[in-house]
Every structure is written in structure tokens, then in C-alpha cells.
Design an enzyme around this catalytic site. Structure first.
Site, PDB file in Angstrom:
ATOM      1  N   LYS A  63      -1.746  -7.795   4.220  1.00 15.15           N
ATOM      2  CA  LYS A  63      -1.978  -8.276   2.854  1.00 15.15           C
ATOM      3  C   LYS A  63      -0.977  -9.353   2.439  1.00 15.15           C
ATOM      4  CE  LYS A  63       1.294  -6.252   0.006  1.00 15.15           C
ATOM      5  NZ  LYS A  63       2.205  -5.940   1.094  1.00 15.15           N
ATOM      6  N   GLY A  98       0.814  -1.216   0.000  1.00 15.65           N
ATOM      7  CA  GLY A  98       0.000   0.000   0.000  1.00 15.65           C
ATOM      8  C   GLY A  98       0.841   1.256   0.000  1.00 15.65           C
ATOM      9  N   ASN A  99       1.978   1.232   0.726  1.00 14.96           N
ATOM     10  CA  ASN A  99       2.861   2.397   0.742  1.00 14.96           C
ATOM     11  C   ASN A  99       3.532   2.611  -0.601  1.00 14.96           C
ATOM     12  OD1 ASN A  99       2.524   3.247   3.457  1.00 14.96           O
ATOM     13  ND2 ASN A  99       3.772   1.528   4.135  1.00 14.96           N
ATOM     14  N   LYS A 156      -0.996  -2.996  13.682  1.00 19.66           N
ATOM     15  CA  LYS A 156      -0.818  -2.769  12.245  1.00 19.66           C
ATOM     16  C   LYS A 156      -0.924  -1.271  11.928  1.00 19.66           C
ATOM     17  CE  LYS A 156      -0.470  -3.904   7.869  1.00 19.66           C
ATOM     18  NZ  LYS A 156       0.797  -4.443   7.335  1.00 19.66           N
TER      19      LYS A 156
END
Length: 300
Positions: A202, A12-13, A124
Site C-alpha cells: 500500500k 493495516g497492522n 509480502k
């Protein structure tokens, strides 16, 4: 079509931007799609993706607008951003492969155990990074220092048990579809299909899916070159290591919790469960990573 299946996990980053606008993130997704599309000649592809920055922003939007509309729970924000990012990736791949390319994006559910201790231990990171001076204005949410002087909100992240749509993914892959699944780790549910207010890592969810569908390669793409023995100092990049070697490093607490640690854990699981290769590498070197020529390769 190729016979081998590869699961490509986008961080995601790695697909967010400093401005965090939709258009800037879509441009980042389009750039990532170039490397992934080229792999379609060698593999049947499943693309998964993180959503930590995106779901964090969704939570902030909900909380700041709570006086106008009822805020959505965390699991709903996961589903919402899973659909948004899935649509971006699907459109970007279609742009590279043609409008008639067979590409499907699934909103995916992931089973978790109600007894998982992580549900009571937020760990998280989601959303953007903040300086310590900014935390007071952001409310009473739990935050954790993720790098020196930088903090991110943390939420519960239980270990995934299984991906409920794994069978559907396999049927689509066998029908020559590129499948986008496990976005943000999937929407967490219990065995009786109750939603759980948490996020799933993920990479851990991607490993469950990769193993379930018989993938031979698992690639976790991120914003660093691979696994470093000294992450902050970046003194030594591990180019190749066995699952047993990585398990010893995990046990020693060598890797950052909520960031590189779950990537390594997922790679170890995949190598042990399937005998296939797992790679942790930079998004900028997708093709080289898939050819085991870049990043950190983990094997049984």
C-alpha cells in the site's frame, strides 16, 4: 479549502486488533480517524490503507469454508477487504466531520507488469503471526519468519506501475472531497485488465497515487515511532534523512523486507519524484507527523 494535498497511508497492522473482530477493528479505525480528520483544515486529504491482516483472514475464511462455497482468489479478497475497510474509514471520518462531509471511497485498481519477478517470489506478509508449531496445521502455503519465532504467510507483491483511478481521485479532491483510495494497495491488474493473484504494497501504491495527483506531503502511519537503524534492537530512531542517504541504507539491506523496506522505498520515491516531504511515523502521532515534528522525515 486548503490548496495543498496530503496523502495519509494507514498501515493495516496499525488498524487491526488482537481479537480481529469487525467491531474491534472499527474502533481502531475510529481512533485513527480523530487525527486524520483534524488535518482536513490544513490539507486536501487522500487516505490510503493497508489490509495485510484483513486479507489474510479473508483467505483463511475462504479456504476453511471451501467445502461449503467456492473460495475466492486472492485478488478478490483484496477487493473485498478494500471495500470493507474503506466503508469503516468513511464512516469514522463522517462521524468526526459531520454527516454532510464530502467523503468518497473508491475501489481502486493498480496496474502491474506480467514480467515483474515478484510474481514468482512470494514475499509480502499477510494475515496473523504464528508460532512454528502451528504451521503444519495451516497447510502448504509459503510462510516467512517476520520476527524471532514468529511466522506469517507470504504472497506475491509486484511493484505498482500506476493507479488507474488517479484521475478520478484528483477530480474528487479538486471538488473538495476527502478520498479513500488504494486500499490494500489496490486490486492488481495487467495492462489488458486481467486480474493478478497478488497483493500490492500500500505504501508503494500510495506513492504512485500521491505523485500522480500532485501531493505535497506523504505520510505513512504505522505501529512504530519511525525508521530505526536497528529495527529489532530499536537503538536509534532516524529523525531526518535525505533520499540519497536512505537509498544507501536500502541497498545495504538495513530495513525489513515486506514491512519497513517498502515504506522507506515509497518515501524515497515520493521525495525524488515531487520534491515534497515524506514522513514515516506512529499512528498515535498523526498531527505531529503531518507537521514534520514526529517520526522520520525524508526529503530530496
Amino acid at each position: 479549502m486548503p490548496d495543498r494535498i496530503a496523502v495519509i497511508a494507514l498501515g493495516g497492522n496499525a488498524i487491526t486488533t488482537a481479537s480481529r473482530t469487525f467491531s474491534s477493528q472499527y474502533e481502531a479505525v475510529r481512533a485513527a480517524a480523530r487525527g486524520i480528520a483534524n488535518l482536513a483544515k490544513k490539507y486536501r486529504l487522500v487516505v490510503t490503507h493497508g489490509n495485510g491482516p484483513q486479507v489474510g483472514d479473508a483467505l483463511l475464511r475462504n479456504e476453511r469454508a471451501a467445502h461449503l462455497v467456492p473460495p475466492l482468489p486472492l485478488h478478490a479478497c483484496v477487493a473485498e477487504t478494500q471495500g470493507m475497510l474503506g466503508a469503516m474509514i468513511q464512516a469514522a471520518l463522517s462521524e468526526r466531520l459531520g454527516r454532510d462531509a464530502k467523503i468518497a471511497s473508491l475501489v481502486t485498481k493498480v496496474e502491474v507488469s506480467t514480467k515483474d519477478p515478484a510474481l514468482g517470489n512470494p514475499s509480502k506478509p499477510v494475515g496473523p503471526t504464528y508460532a512454528k508449531r502451528d504451521l503444519e496445521a495451516l497447510g502448504t502455503f509459503p510462510f516467512r519468519e517476520v520476527s524471532p519465532g514468529k511466522y506469517r504467510r507470504v504472497v506475491p507483491s509486484p511493484d505498482p506501475v500506476s493507479v488507474l483511478e488517479a484521475g478520478a481521485v484528483k477530480k474528487l479532491v479538486d471538488s473538495d472531497f476527502i478520498v479513500i483510495a488504494c486500499g490494500g494497495g489496490g486490486v492488481p491488474v495487467t495492462g489488458d485488465m486481467s486480474f493478478v493473484d497478488a497483493v500490492i504494497d500500500k505504501d508503494l501504491a500510495s506513492e504512485r497515487l500521491a505523485t500522480a495527483i500532485g501531493a505535497s506531503l506523504f505520510v505513512s502511519l504505522t505501529d512504530v515511532e519511525g525508521v530505526y537503524m536497528d529495527f529489532w534492537g530499536r537503538r536509534r530512531l532516524l529523525k531526518k534523512a535525505s533520499a540519497d542517504e536512505m537509498k544507501k541504507l536500502l541497498a545495504a539491506g538495513e530495513f525489513e523486507e515486506g514491512s519497513m523496506e517498502p515504506k522507506v522505498r515509497a518515501a524515497v520515491r515520493f521525495a525524488e519524484n515531487t520534491g515534497g516531504k515524506a514522513v514515516i511515523a506512529s499512528l498515535r502521532k498523526t498531527a505531529q507527523a503531518a507537521s514534520l515534528q514526529s517520526g522520520t522525515v525524508i526529503y530530496r
